[in-house]
Design an enzyme around this catalytic site. Structure first.
Site, mmCIF file in Angstrom:
data_model
loop_
_atom_site.group_PDB
_atom_site.id
_atom_site.type_symbol
_atom_site.label_atom_id
_atom_site.label_comp_id
_atom_site.label_asym_id
_atom_site.label_seq_id
_atom_site.Cartn_x
_atom_site.Cartn_y
_atom_site.Cartn_z
ATOM 1 C CE LYS A 107 -4.202 -2.039 1.914
ATOM 2 N NZ LYS A 107 -3.796 -3.427 2.235
HETATM 3 C C1 LIG Z 1 -4.516 -4.572 1.679
HETATM 4 C C2 LIG Z 1 -3.791 -5.878 1.701
HETATM 5 C C3 LIG Z 1 -4.172 -6.980 0.879
HETATM 6 C C4 LIG Z 1 -5.394 -6.927 0.001
HETATM 7 O O1 LIG Z 1 -5.202 -6.122 -1.134
HETATM 8 P P1 LIG Z 1 -6.446 -5.659 -2.031
HETATM 9 O O2 LIG Z 1 -5.874 -4.735 -3.021
HETATM 10 O O3 LIG Z 1 -7.405 -4.998 -1.094
HETATM 11 O O4 LIG Z 1 -7.024 -6.893 -2.651
HETATM 12 C C5 LIG Z 1 -3.398 -8.126 0.897
HETATM 13 N N1 LIG Z 1 -2.321 -8.228 1.715
HETATM 14 C C6 LIG Z 1 -1.928 -7.219 2.529
HETATM 15 C C7 LIG Z 1 -0.744 -7.412 3.408
HETATM 16 C C8 LIG Z 1 -2.638 -6.007 2.555
HETATM 17 O O5 LIG Z 1 -2.246 -5.017 3.379
#
Ligand SMILES: *Cc1c(COP(=O)(O)O)cnc(C)c1O
Length: 432
Positions: A107
């Site tokens: 993210k």
């Molecule tokens: C947010 C997150 C996900 C999920 O990703 P999406 O784009 O919402 O499908 C998977 N793994 C981790 C560690 C995350 O922080």
């Protein structure tokens, strides 16, 4: 380029507005009106380019009409001050490590890009923009660190007291500067409700400028396409068919991969790797989308019962279930299977997965065919989930990277808040 809503019930908007609004006025998600394929020359030269250079070329196809080239280059290069290496784990299976950013989760890419883009659009305006973000853990840290020190923006992170892990909490409560952490007496849903109330408060919106850094924002979502191209660039044998396995919750990561494919990246198939929250897996099997309340798992960032980006997938494929199922297969694993995979891979290869990456790895192990190359997205560093991972692989086997250790040295600073909107409103009233 303009952006339309997946609900098609509101006029198209500019990139500036799409980023500032987050969600379209008709509650739909914004989509770029065109997806421009990358030229053949790009794929010929990709081997010799680094992550920043590749991403800049891709970014121009999304944002080139709306941001001066020099500015866009600066935004992309500043955002990607870290790499996304491709690491061989076992026969034909690679890990795309997305945890080398400041908060050790993928993210970081979207949050850092959005912060810089928003700051660009604010330009010379003197007004302050307040970013309100409710978090159950990972989003708050990525957004807070992504916006840290960005001029003209203040971030307010609302989180449920006592309900996030210690390392997650330290990542957004120790920063200071333009970041304030609000410790809410309540649940994540209470935090989200407070943010929603603020966005519906027309009187407040006349006083201060507020925006959301939710993952549905196009500025957080589209940059996630960059690292699919980077992974491809780093593959030595490009003659084999490539399958991407994406541990998914809200499906932003996977949808960005679908954009990369539409832009010409030769991806053979995607695996939507789910934990027990297997709404999309069920959809792929039956053609029926039935959201349901999420259940808790050890891959908790994927505990989503109504994935918000699913609307984008339907829109991309014009609601054609068979077209979607041709590009994507699904899987679902329970906590026991996730633990089993994490331990087996550690014992057999020495590679330490996090619980989310373990879902992605197992899907490749079971679904990859002869002659295919599999890449799973390792979405976070295992040390972010030490409480889960250490009991599986044993004490002392989960080293904490320096950048995560540094967060633990900081001093936690928060403002305590009840879950009542009047208290939050009073807090917001003091801002300018
Ligand atoms: C947010 C997150 C996900 C999920 O990703 P999406 O784009 O919402 O499908 C998977 N793994 C981790 C560690 C995350 O922080």
């Amino acid at each position: 380029m303009n952006y339309y809503s997946t609900n098609h019930n509101t006029p198209d908007v500019t990139l500036d507005l799409a980023v500032n609004q987050g969600l379209a006025a008709d509650r739909g998600l914004f989509m770029p009106e065109r997806i421009v394929p990358m030229p053949e020359s790009f794929f010929k030269e990709i081997d010799g380019m680094n992550f920043q250079e590749i991403s800049f070329e891709v970014a121009k196809h999304f944002f080139g009409e709306d941001i001066p080239e020099y500015t866009l280059q600066k935004i992309v290069f500043n955002t990607l001050s870290f790499d996304t290496p491709l690491v061989s784990v076992s026969k034909d299976i690679y890990s795309l490590e997305l945890f080398h950013g400041p908060t050790a989760a993928f993210k970081d890419v979207g949050a850092r890009f959005m912060a810089r883009l928003l700051s660009h659009f604010l330009g010379k305006e003197k007004k302050m923009v307040h970013v309100l973000v409710a978090t159950s853990g990972d989003t708050g840290s990525a957004v807070a660190n992504g916006f840290l020190g960005v001029p003209g923006i203040k971030v307010h992170v609302l989180y449920p007291k006592g309900k996030v892990s210690e390392i997650q909490e330290m990542q957004f409560t120790t920063l200071g500067q333009n970041i304030t952490a609000l410790e809410v007496e309540g649940t994540f849903d209470d935090c989200q409700a407070l943010v929603k109330s603020a966005f519906m408060d027309d009187v407040l919106k006349k006083q201060i400028t507020i925006t959301s850094a939710n993952s549905i924002n196009v500025a957080r979502f589209l940059p996630q396409a960059f690292y699919y191209f980077n992974a491809w660039a780093k593959l030595e044998d490009k003659s084999r068919e490539v399958v991407f396995s994406v541990p998914s919750g809200n499906f932003g990561n996977l949808t960005a991969g679908l954009f990369a494919k539409k832009m010409g990246l030769p991806i053979h198939k995607f695996i939507a790797a789910n934990n027990l929250n297997d709404i999309v897996f069920q959809y792929l099997k039956t053609g029926v989308y039935s959201p349901r309340p999420s259940v808790s798992t050890i891959a908790n960032a994927m505990d989503v019962g109504d994935p918000s980006n699913f609307a984008r997938i339907l829109d991309l494929y014009k609601n054609d279930h068979s077209a979607i199922a041709a590009d994507m297969v699904g899987t679902t694993y329970n906590d026991e299977q996730i633990r089993e995979t994490l331990l087996a891979v550690f014992q057999q290869t020495g590679y330490l997965l996090d619980p989310h990456g373990a879902v992605g790895y197992r899907a490749l192990q079971e679904l990859l065919k002869d002659g295919e190359t599999g890449i799973f997205l390792e979405t976070a560093h295992p040390a972010k989930f030490t409480d889960t991972v250490e009991p599986i692989v044993g004490k002392g086997n989960v080293p904490m990277p320096q950048k995560l250790q540094n967060f633990m040295k900081g001093t936690k600073q928060t403002i305590q808040l009840s879950s009542d909107y009047s208290a939050f409103r009073a807090y917001l009233n003091e801002l300018d």
